[in-house]
Design a protein around this motif. Structure first.
Motif, mmCIF file in Angstrom:
data_model
loop_
_atom_site.group_PDB
_atom_site.id
_atom_site.type_symbol
_atom_site.label_atom_id
_atom_site.label_comp_id
_atom_site.label_asym_id
_atom_site.label_seq_id
_atom_site.Cartn_x
_atom_site.Cartn_y
_atom_site.Cartn_z
ATOM 1 N N GLU A 87 -5.398 -6.794 15.588
ATOM 2 C CA GLU A 87 -6.754 -6.459 15.134
ATOM 3 C C GLU A 87 -7.466 -7.705 14.601
ATOM 4 O OE1 GLU A 87 -5.927 -3.413 12.307
ATOM 5 O OE2 GLU A 87 -6.123 -1.799 13.776
ATOM 6 N N GLN A 88 -6.727 -8.563 13.892
ATOM 7 C CA GLN A 88 -7.308 -9.800 13.365
ATOM 8 C C GLN A 88 -7.747 -10.706 14.511
ATOM 9 O OE1 GLN A 88 -4.444 -11.530 10.693
ATOM 10 N NE2 GLN A 88 -4.949 -10.137 9.041
ATOM 11 N N ILE A 89 -6.940 -10.785 15.560
ATOM 12 C CA ILE A 89 -7.294 -11.618 16.711
ATOM 13 C C ILE A 89 -8.542 -11.066 17.391
ATOM 14 C CG2 ILE A 89 -6.552 -12.339 19.021
ATOM 15 C CD1 ILE A 89 -3.699 -12.549 17.879
ATOM 16 N N GLU A 90 -8.615 -9.751 17.539
ATOM 17 C CA GLU A 90 -9.799 -9.137 18.160
ATOM 18 C C GLU A 90 -11.048 -9.380 17.314
ATOM 19 O OE1 GLU A 90 -10.267 -7.981 21.153
ATOM 20 O OE2 GLU A 90 -8.161 -8.290 21.646
ATOM 21 N N GLU A 91 -10.922 -9.314 15.986
ATOM 22 C CA GLU A 91 -12.059 -9.609 15.115
ATOM 23 C C GLU A 91 -12.478 -11.063 15.240
ATOM 24 O OE1 GLU A 91 -11.729 -8.415 11.050
ATOM 25 O OE2 GLU A 91 -11.465 -6.306 11.584
ATOM 26 N N LEU A 92 -11.501 -11.953 15.362
ATOM 27 C CA LEU A 92 -11.794 -13.370 15.569
ATOM 28 C C LEU A 92 -12.554 -13.557 16.873
ATOM 29 C CD1 LEU A 92 -11.500 -16.388 14.914
ATOM 30 C CD2 LEU A 92 -9.247 -16.299 15.988
ATOM 31 N N ARG A 93 -12.114 -12.877 17.930
ATOM 32 C CA ARG A 93 -12.790 -12.954 19.218
ATOM 33 C C ARG A 93 -14.247 -12.505 19.080
ATOM 34 N NH1 ARG A 93 -10.496 -11.785 24.533
ATOM 35 N NH2 ARG A 93 -8.826 -10.691 23.460
#
Length: 166
Positions: A5-11
Motif C-alpha cells: 500500500e505504501q508503494i502504491e501511495e508513493l506511485r
C-alpha cells in the motif's frame, strides 16, 4: 498500512507530481510565457514518499501530523523536532524512544540521548530525550526515518511535509 500500500501511495504521489509539473509547463507555453523549469513553487508530499535527497536545497514550510493539523516549521531541524515530539506524545512511542537512548548511533555519536552533554547540535524532544541534529538535510531525514522512527514502529504514512524550492 502494509508495504504494498505504501508503494502504491508513493506511485500516486509521483504521478501527481509529474502531472502538476507538466500542466504548469503546458500552461506557461500556451500563454506565450517563458517557463522556468526550476521556478519557486510549493510542494506537499508524504514523508515516506519523498526522497531525502530531493529535500536538499528546499525550504520547509510546515508539517501535517497524523491528526491532520498543520504546524509551521521553517527549518529542517524544526521539521524533525516536531515529528519526534508528535510521536513522543504517544505512550508506546515514548517508551520506545526512551529505551533507544544511548543505543542508536550515527557514525560517531548517539542519535538519541538522555542529556545534551555529548551532542554537537541537540534537539530537545522531551525531558531526558534529545536528538542529535548535526547532519545535512538529507542525512538528518534518513537518520530520522531509518534509525529512529522505523525501529520504533512509528507509522509515518500520514505525515506530510510542505516545502518550497529556493
Amino acid at each position: 498500512m502494509n508495504y504494498e500500500e505504501q508503494i502504491e501511495e508513493l506511485r500516486e504521489d509521483l504521478i501527481r507530481q509529474v502531472n502538476q509539473k507538466c500542466d504548469s509547463l503546458l500552461e506557461a507555453y500556451r500563454n506565450g510565457g517563458y517557463c522556468e523549469l526550476h521556478e519557486q513553487r510549493e510542494w506537499e508530499h508524504r514523508l515516506i514518499a519523498v526522497s531525502p535527497a530531493e529535500l536538499k536545497g528546499k525550504k520547509p514550510l510546515a508539517i501535517q501530523t497524523k491528526s491532520g493539523t498543520w504546524i509551521e516549521t521553517l527549518t529542517w531541524k524544526k521539521v524533525v523536532q516536531k515529528i519526534l515530539q508528535t510521536y513522543n506524545e504517544e505512550p508506546e512511542s515514548h517508551k520506545k524512544f526512551m529505551d533507544m537512548r544511548g543505543k542508536v548511533f550515527g557514525r560517531w555519536r548517539a542519535i538519541l540521548e538522555s542529556t545534551p552533554n555529548n551532542m554537537s547540535v541537540q534537539l530537545k524532544i522531551d525531558e531526558q530525550l534529545y536528538f542529535e541534529a548535526k547532519f545535512d538535510t538529507e542525512t538528518m531525514i534518513k537518520v530520522l526515518l531509518e534509525k529512529v522512527l522505523t525501529p520504533a514502529n512509528c507509522d509515518c504514512s500520514e505525515i506530510k511535509i510542505r516545502y518550497i524550492s529556493k
